[in-house]
Design a protein around this motif. Structure first.
Motif, short mmCIF file in Angstrom:
data_model
loop_
_atom_site.label_atom_id
_atom_site.label_comp_id
_atom_site.label_asym_id
_atom_site.label_seq_id
_atom_site.Cartn_x
_atom_site.Cartn_y
_atom_site.Cartn_z
N ARG A 249 -5.51 14.50 24.81
CA ARG A 249 -6.33 13.38 24.77
C ARG A 249 -7.07 13.24 23.19
O ARG A 249 -7.14 14.27 22.59
N ALA A 250 -7.08 12.18 23.08
CA ALA A 250 -8.20 11.12 22.18
C ALA A 250 -9.58 11.55 21.55
O ALA A 250 -10.15 11.45 23.52
N SER A 251 -9.82 11.47 20.69
CA SER A 251 -11.24 11.62 20.56
C SER A 251 -11.45 11.36 19.05
O SER A 251 -10.66 11.67 17.83
N GLY A 252 -12.83 11.38 18.85
CA GLY A 252 -12.84 11.32 17.02
C GLY A 252 -11.95 10.20 15.93
O GLY A 252 -11.60 9.05 16.51
N TYR A 253 -12.04 10.47 14.98
CA TYR A 253 -11.52 9.64 13.82
C TYR A 253 -10.80 10.47 13.53
O TYR A 253 -10.14 11.24 13.25
N GLU A 254 -9.29 9.06 13.57
CA GLU A 254 -8.22 8.82 12.56
C GLU A 254 -9.01 8.54 11.05
O GLU A 254 -9.17 7.67 10.77
N HIS A 255 -8.16 9.38 9.94
CA HIS A 255 -8.24 9.42 8.65
C HIS A 255 -7.49 8.86 8.30
O HIS A 255 -6.19 9.58 8.20
N LEU A 256 -7.06 8.13 7.40
CA LEU A 256 -6.12 7.27 6.32
C LEU A 256 -6.28 7.54 4.67
O LEU A 256 -7.47 7.95 4.03
N GLY A 257 -5.23 8.17 4.33
CA GLY A 257 -5.43 7.88 2.73
C GLY A 257 -4.20 7.31 2.15
O GLY A 257 -3.67 7.59 3.12
N GLU A 258 -4.45 6.66 0.74
CA GLU A 258 -2.81 6.24 0.22
C GLU A 258 -3.92 6.35 -1.56
O GLU A 258 -4.66 5.71 -1.38
N ILE A 259 -2.67 6.54 -2.38
CA ILE A 259 -2.39 6.39 -3.17
C ILE A 259 -1.54 5.91 -3.93
O ILE A 259 -0.27 5.54 -3.42
N TYR A 260 -1.55 4.63 -5.17
CA TYR A 260 -0.08 4.05 -5.23
C TYR A 260 -0.44 3.78 -6.79
O TYR A 260 -1.78 3.47 -7.78
N TYR A 261 1.06 3.66 -7.56
CA TYR A 261 0.71 3.22 -9.44
C TYR A 261 1.87 2.74 -9.36
O TYR A 261 2.88 2.27 -8.99
N ARG A 262 1.30 1.38 -9.82
CA ARG A 262 2.27 0.41 -9.99
C ARG A 262 2.42 0.32 -11.49
O ARG A 262 2.39 -0.40 -11.61
N PHE A 263 4.46 0.14 -11.64
CA PHE A 263 3.94 -0.38 -13.01
C PHE A 263 5.73 -1.61 -13.22
O PHE A 263 6.24 -1.69 -12.06
N ARG A 264 4.91 -2.10 -14.37
CA ARG A 264 5.85 -3.66 -14.35
C ARG A 264 7.23 -3.41 -15.56
O ARG A 264 6.36 -2.06 -16.41
N VAL A 265 8.52 -3.45 -14.69
CA VAL A 265 9.35 -2.56 -15.69
C VAL A 265 9.11 -3.62 -16.72
O VAL A 265 9.67 -3.37 -17.97
N ASN A 266 9.37 -4.78 -15.83
CA ASN A 266 9.32 -6.38 -16.93
C ASN A 266 9.15 -7.02 -15.89
O ASN A 266 8.15 -7.18 -14.76
N SER A 267 9.29 -8.75 -16.51
CA SER A 267 8.31 -9.32 -16.06
C SER A 267 8.77 -10.58 -14.56
O SER A 267 8.50 -10.55 -13.58
N ARG A 268 10.18 -9.02 -14.04
CA ARG A 268 10.89 -9.64 -12.65
C ARG A 268 10.87 -8.23 -11.87
O ARG A 268 11.45 -8.80 -11.15
N PHE A 269 10.55 -7.31 -12.34
CA PHE A 269 11.43 -6.54 -11.97
C PHE A 269 9.48 -5.45 -11.92
O PHE A 269 9.18 -4.75 -12.74
N GLU A 270 9.46 -4.59 -10.71
CA GLU A 270 8.29 -4.42 -10.63
C GLU A 270 8.67 -2.81 -9.50
O GLU A 270 9.03 -2.93 -8.63
N LEU A 271 7.94 -1.01 -10.01
CA LEU A 271 8.84 -0.18 -9.19
C LEU A 271 6.91 0.44 -8.81
O LEU A 271 5.69 0.61 -10.08
#
Length: 301
Positions: A249-271
């Protein structure tokens, strides 16, 4: 799927043409502060509707689709686009830039839905969306405010039946400091048998120039999706996951969360290290919380 090396193929995902008409028609084009835009072709509707400066690109910002676009439209399926997120359509847009500090515009789009989205059927009963947007500045800091309504004559409900779906929504992003942007989205389903009929997502993005890394960013977001009354009523008699057992039985709310950190290694590459959680998935209060850790790599040429 399972294609051999000789069965590979390319897909033309998106191709469109835009005509920009300065207004008034008898004025000097270079001085025009009002324009009409006519766009047609095979289009990603979210390029023109429900945009957001802090949460609209899964290749650089949030990964959970519920934060990338309005979850009732995208994950909920109300756009009716093809499996890659595109559809043939046309957009008429009016843009007024007479006051650079408070520009505004009106847009109307019509897109193929269901079989009309991948050219396998009639373009009848299209996905329609109308949006009003404006840009304001608070203490010289820009913000974008968008409100829209939609209707899809070929919406598919959780019961697998086709019927008209409609709803309203808004998307807001506002800088509150040179390196801090707040964002929020709200969706409200007006018709259609859907699992969730309300969606609220909000978050914050910190630009890396606050700590000496201007190309980096940190994002934090939370979301709440409310199960619809009809899904709450019918869920215990359905087997939507196909496991041979009736769903809880479904009821109420689904709760979501997210956290990220974008690290620019150089002008062509990101992690980007990323962490997400989903609590009460599908509105199931007895389901364990889902936790996901990931690492995104982006290479540019």
């Amino acid at each position: 799927t399972n294609a051999g090396p000789d069965d590979s193929f390319a897909i033309l995902a998106q191709a469109w043409y835009q005509l920009k008409v300065p207004l008034p028609r008898d004025g000097v084009k270079a001085n025009s502060k009002e324009h009409l835009h006519l766009t047609f072709g095979k289009i990603d509707p979210f390029v023109f509707f429900d945009q957001n400066a802090a949460a609209d690109d899964e290749s650089t910002k949030f990964l959970n689709n519920a934060f990338v676009h309005n979850p009732l439209l995208d994950s909920g399926g109300d756009t009716g686009a093809d499996r890659f997120g595109f559809a043939p359509g046309a957009i008429l847009q009016y843009v007024n830039e007479r006051n650079k500090a408070e520009t505004w515009g009106l847009s109307l789009g019509a897109f193929g839905s269901g079989p009309g989205a991948n050219f396998s059927g009639s373009p009848g009963k299209p996905f329609l969306i109308a949006q009003a947007d404006t840009t304001w500045r608070f203490d010289y800091l820009p913000g974008n405010y968008r409100a829209y309504l939609w209707s899809n004559g070929r919406g598919t409900g959780y019961d697998g039946l086709e019927r008209r779906h409609s709803g309203i929504g808004m998307s807001i992003d506002q800088k509150v400091a040179d390196s801090v942007t707040l964002f929020g989205r709200y969706g409200h389903q007006l018709s259609g048998k859907v699992r969730f009929d309300r969606a609220l997502t909000a978050g914050i993005e910190f630009a890396g120039n606050a700590w000496g890394r201007g190309a980096d960013s940190l994002g934090i977001a939370a979301g709440f999706l409310r199960t619809s009354a009809s899904y709450h009523r019918d869920s215990a008699s359905l087997d939507l996951d196909g496991d041979g057992l009736l769903d809880p039985r479904a009821s109420g709310y689904e709760h979501l969360g997210e956290i990220y950190y974008r690290f620019r290694v150089n002008s062509r590459f990101e992690l980007t290290p990323d962490f997400q959680f989903i609590r009460r998935p599908g509105g199931d209060g007895g389901a364990p919380t889902i936790k996901i850790a990931g690492l995104r790599a982006k290479i540019g040429f």
